[in-house]
Design a protein around this motif. Structure first.
Motif, PDB file in Angstrom:
ATOM      1  N   LEU A 346       0.818  -1.217   0.000  1.00  0.00           N
ATOM      2  CA  LEU A 346       0.000   0.000   0.000  1.00  0.00           C
ATOM      3  C   LEU A 346       0.852   1.268   0.000  1.00  0.00           C
ATOM      4  N   GLY A 347       1.901   1.271   0.838  1.00  0.00           N
ATOM      5  CA  GLY A 347       2.723   2.478   0.955  1.00  0.00           C
ATOM      6  C   GLY A 347       3.393   2.846  -0.353  1.00  0.00           C
ATOM      7  N   LYS A 348       4.025   1.881  -0.999  1.00  0.00           N
ATOM      8  CA  LYS A 348       4.691   2.166  -2.275  1.00  0.00           C
ATOM      9  C   LYS A 348       3.684   2.597  -3.332  1.00  0.00           C
ATOM     10  N   PHE A 349       2.557   1.882  -3.406  1.00  0.00           N
ATOM     11  CA  PHE A 349       1.542   2.228  -4.409  1.00  0.00           C
ATOM     12  C   PHE A 349       1.013   3.643  -4.188  1.00  0.00           C
ATOM     13  N   MET A 350       0.609   3.952  -2.976  1.00  0.00           N
ATOM     14  CA  MET A 350       0.039   5.277  -2.701  1.00  0.00           C
ATOM     15  C   MET A 350       1.068   6.381  -2.930  1.00  0.00           C
ATOM     16  N   ILE A 352       3.939   6.422  -4.823  1.00  0.00           N
ATOM     17  CA  ILE A 352       4.334   6.607  -6.225  1.00  0.00           C
ATOM     18  C   ILE A 352       3.192   7.213  -7.026  1.00  0.00           C
ATOM     19  N   TYR A 353       1.977   6.643  -6.863  1.00  0.00           N
ATOM     20  CA  TYR A 353       0.844   7.106  -7.669  1.00  0.00           C
ATOM     21  C   TYR A 353       0.444   8.527  -7.288  1.00  0.00           C
ATOM     22  N   LEU A 354       0.344   8.812  -5.984  1.00  0.00           N
ATOM     23  CA  LEU A 354      -0.107  10.125  -5.539  1.00  0.00           C
ATOM     24  C   LEU A 354       0.879  11.219  -5.921  1.00  0.00           C
ATOM     25  N   PHE A 355       2.163  10.988  -5.714  1.00  0.00           N
ATOM     26  CA  PHE A 355       3.156  12.008  -6.049  1.00  0.00           C
ATOM     27  C   PHE A 355       3.246  12.220  -7.557  1.00  0.00           C
ATOM     28  N   THR A 356       3.059  11.155  -8.341  1.00  0.00           N
ATOM     29  CA  THR A 356       3.025  11.299  -9.796  1.00  0.00           C
ATOM     30  C   THR A 356       1.806  12.113 -10.213  1.00  0.00           C
ATOM     31  N   TRP A 357       0.657  11.809  -9.613  1.00  0.00           N
ATOM     32  CA  TRP A 357      -0.592  12.529  -9.922  1.00  0.00           C
ATOM     33  C   TRP A 357      -0.457  14.016  -9.585  1.00  0.00           C
ATOM     34  N   LEU A 358       0.107  14.323  -8.426  1.00  0.00           N
ATOM     35  CA  LEU A 358       0.259  15.715  -8.011  1.00  0.00           C
ATOM     36  C   LEU A 358       1.212  16.472  -8.932  1.00  0.00           C
ATOM     37  N   SER A 359       2.311  15.843  -9.331  1.00  0.00           N
ATOM     38  CA  SER A 359       3.289  16.536 -10.164  1.00  0.00           C
ATOM     39  C   SER A 359       2.745  16.813 -11.561  1.00  0.00           C
ATOM     40  N   ILE A 360       1.912  15.905 -12.090  1.00  0.00           N
ATOM     41  CA  ILE A 360       1.336  16.117 -13.425  1.00  0.00           C
ATOM     42  C   ILE A 360       0.149  17.075 -13.370  1.00  0.00           C
ATOM     43  N   ASN A 375      -1.962   2.588 -16.487  1.00  0.00           N
ATOM     44  CA  ASN A 375      -0.703   1.841 -16.454  1.00  0.00           C
ATOM     45  C   ASN A 375       0.274   2.395 -15.411  1.00  0.00           C
ATOM     46  N   ILE A 376       0.100   3.665 -15.022  1.00  0.00           N
ATOM     47  CA  ILE A 376       0.880   4.192 -13.903  1.00  0.00           C
ATOM     48  C   ILE A 376       0.500   3.459 -12.611  1.00  0.00           C
ATOM     49  N   ALA A 377      -0.795   3.147 -12.462  1.00  0.00           N
ATOM     50  CA  ALA A 377      -1.247   2.391 -11.289  1.00  0.00           C
ATOM     51  C   ALA A 377      -0.577   1.021 -11.248  1.00  0.00           C
ATOM     52  N   GLY A 378      -0.490   0.359 -12.409  1.00  0.00           N
ATOM     53  CA  GLY A 378       0.156  -0.949 -12.453  1.00  0.00           C
ATOM     54  C   GLY A 378       1.629  -0.884 -12.090  1.00  0.00           C
ATOM     55  N   ILE A 422       2.244  -9.756  -8.292  1.00  0.00           N
ATOM     56  CA  ILE A 422       1.078 -10.384  -8.937  1.00  0.00           C
ATOM     57  C   ILE A 422       0.026  -9.343  -9.292  1.00  0.00           C
ATOM     58  N   LEU A 423      -0.311  -8.462  -8.346  1.00  0.00           N
ATOM     59  CA  LEU A 423      -1.322  -7.433  -8.619  1.00  0.00           C
ATOM     60  C   LEU A 423      -0.868  -6.477  -9.714  1.00  0.00           C
ATOM     61  N   GLY A 424       0.412  -6.087  -9.680  1.00  0.00           N
ATOM     62  CA  GLY A 424       0.925  -5.197 -10.721  1.00  0.00           C
ATOM     63  C   GLY A 424       0.826  -5.821 -12.096  1.00  0.00           C
ATOM     64  N   TYR A 425       1.168  -7.111 -12.177  1.00  0.00           N
ATOM     65  CA  TYR A 425       1.082  -7.808 -13.459  1.00  0.00           C
ATOM     66  C   TYR A 425      -0.370  -7.893 -13.942  1.00  0.00           C
ATOM     67  N   ILE A 426      -1.288  -8.228 -13.036  1.00  0.00           N
ATOM     68  CA  ILE A 426      -2.706  -8.352 -13.417  1.00  0.00           C
ATOM     69  C   ILE A 426      -3.246  -7.024 -13.930  1.00  0.00           C
ATOM     70  N   VAL A 427      -2.943  -5.934 -13.211  1.00  0.00           N
ATOM     71  CA  VAL A 427      -3.430  -4.619 -13.634  1.00  0.00           C
ATOM     72  C   VAL A 427      -2.878  -4.256 -15.005  1.00  0.00           C
ATOM     73  N   LEU A 428      -1.572  -4.421 -15.195  1.00  0.00           N
ATOM     74  CA  LEU A 428      -0.969  -4.058 -16.483  1.00  0.00           C
ATOM     75  C   LEU A 428      -1.454  -4.977 -17.602  1.00  0.00           C
ATOM     76  N   PHE A 429      -1.663  -6.248 -17.293  1.00  0.00           N
ATOM     77  CA  PHE A 429      -2.159  -7.177 -18.307  1.00  0.00           C
ATOM     78  C   PHE A 429      -3.536  -6.750 -18.816  1.00  0.00           C
ATOM     79  N   ARG A 430      -4.338  -6.206 -17.914  1.00  0.00           N
ATOM     80  CA  ARG A 430      -5.699  -5.792 -18.297  1.00  0.00           C
ATOM     81  C   ARG A 430      -5.735  -4.432 -18.988  1.00  0.00           C
ATOM     82  N   VAL A 431      -4.836  -3.518 -18.612  1.00  0.00           N
ATOM     83  CA  VAL A 431      -4.964  -2.143 -19.125  1.00  0.00           C
ATOM     84  C   VAL A 431      -4.075  -1.850 -20.322  1.00  0.00           C
TER      85      VAL A 431
END
Length: 435
Positions: A346-350, A352-360, A375-378, A422-431
């Motif tokens: 959770l910590g790494k996901f939140m 990386i994603y949140l700081f990327t979202w804020l910067s963009i 794909n950023i979420a993945g 596993i979750l990262g692979y599943i998300v990227l495989f779908r998106v």
């Protein structure tokens, strides 16, 4: 366009990740089997490399054990390879300019801050458990890129670059944490001697010395000085990387002209004999020497270390450090295990994603071509693959005094890494696009 070279590199990367994973599984199996006493005896075996009364493999008058040799000596080679990669990225790679570096740098900062926050919420302050706050900070480049490569050419180049770049920044953060927070009482005399040798190597590099064996010989001396100094010895490998020359002795233009000149004098024999003459061998050796001089010591050493690090050192490190014990004293699923696992997941996901979202969204940077929020979420989930450096920091945090907490930390690293992968692979495989 996918070349044979890129396919070989991809295959090698996947093979290294698989071997590393199998070594971790083997360690857990052995640690919980009838072979456990032999396994522990192997790790506690003392090592000697003596010249008279001097033992190179000693620290503070005590001989290094096998696990200390792996973590303090062999992992120095790993961190040397990491340092070489960081230097290359800073000079000519994805961290070589502000425009390239800003997005992965911000993402990596979020990926280091939020895991610490998650961990601190889940453990009681003022207890020994707080010593492991830095464990979920790191991203394992080899594992994360290995998972990403399973998706083949569906992955946009910008996404691969983003993952690689923020993982490199993560490595820098991990190195700083090890240097600052995991050092004992400092013996400044040894550090001053090491600093003098670093300055000497830097000067010799500027004077045109490019022989790798020269730098590695003095690097071994510096490693011993760090081992005695109280600063963790692996830091010596990182600093050594930054004094190894990045420029070749011969530029590409001169190299081409020299090769043409040598080839022009190659003695061609009108014979079907497959054995070369002495003159032919001497000419080809001139080509070999010229080729060696056109590759910088930094790139050459990085390439030389790749196989040793990925197929020998890291699997041996995993086998020595990933042996989670599921029986005996203590509960393997404790506060530290949960905090480390959720910190990675959770910590790494939140972060990386949140700081990327804020910067963009703030307009500080633009969304790179080929990337989107899905794909950023993945990739943010893949950032939770912490394995190597996380296990390393776990060992520094709890080894010796808190074996139960170390066991929990190992379990948390393994669980967090596997679930995030596993979750990262599943998300990227779908998106990601199918073609």
């Amino acid at each position: 366009m996918i070349t044979l070279r890129s396919l070989k590199k991809l295959s090698s990367q996947n093979a290294a990740a698989i071997i590393l994973f199998l070594a971790a599984i083997l360690a857990a199996v052995v640690a919980n089997s009838s072979l456990a006493p032999i396994y522990q005896s192997f790790l506690s075996q003392e090592l000697h490399l003596r010249v008279g009364d001097f033992n190179l493999l000693s620290h503070g008058g005590h001989n290094l054990t096998m696990i200390e040799f792996i973590n303090d000596c062999l992992m120095t080679v790993f961190f040397l390879a990491v340092g070489l990669e960081i230097k290359r990225e800073l000079l000519v790679g994805e961290l070589s300019s502000f425009r390239k570096a800003i997005l992965p740098f911000i993402a990596a900062c979020g990926g280091m801050i939020f895991p610490v926050i998650v961990y601190s919420f889940l453990v009681a302050s003022g207890t020994p458990e707080t010593q492991g706050m830095a464990i979920p900070m790191a991203t394992d480049i080899a594992f994360s890129l290995g998972v990403l490569s399973l998706l083949g050419n569906r992955v946009p180049l910008s996404l691969k670059i983003f993952l690689t770049a923020f993982a490199v920044v993560d490595d820098i953060g991990g190195i700083l944490v090890i240097a600052i927070f995991y050092s004992a009482e400092v013996a400044y005399g040894y550090l001053i001697a090491a600093a003098v040798l670093y300055a000497f190597l830097y000067y010799m590099g500027k004077r045109g010395v490019t022989q790798k064996i020269f730098f590695l010989f003095f690097g071994l001396i510096i490693w011993y000085l760090f081992l005695q100094s109280g600063i963790h010895s692996t830091i010596s490998g990182v600093i050594l990387a930054f004094v190894i020359p990045a420029r070749p002795r011969l530029n590409a233009g001169k190299y081409i002209r020299r090769i043409r000149s040598i080839i022009g004098t190659f003695p061609v024999m009108q014979s079907d004999n497959i054995v070369l003459t002495n003159e032919q061998i001497a000419t080809l050796k001139q080509v070999e020497r010229a080729s060696d001089r056109v590759i910088s010591p930094l790139q050459s050493l990085e390439d030389n270390l790749h196989g040793t690090v990925n197929f020998v050192i890291l699997p041996l490190f995993a086998f020595a450090n990933a042996g989670v014990v599921f029986s005996g004293g203590g509960d393997v699923v404790g506060n530290v295990a949960i905090a480390v696992g959720l910190g990675l997941l959770l910590g790494k996901f939140m972060g990386i994603y949140l700081f990327t979202w804020l910067s963009i969204k703030s307009g500080l940077v633009r969304m790179p071509e080929g990337m989107n929020w899905k794909n950023i979420a993945g990739v943010s989930l893949l950032g939770g693959i912490g394995f190597t450096v996380s296990l390393f920091i776990a060992n520094l945090s709890f080894v010796g005094a808190y074996p139960e907490l170390l066991n929990q930390a190992k379990f948390g690293v393994l669980c967090g890494t596997v679930v995030a992968g596993i979750l990262g692979y599943i998300v990227l495989f779908r998106v990601l696009p199918k073609k």
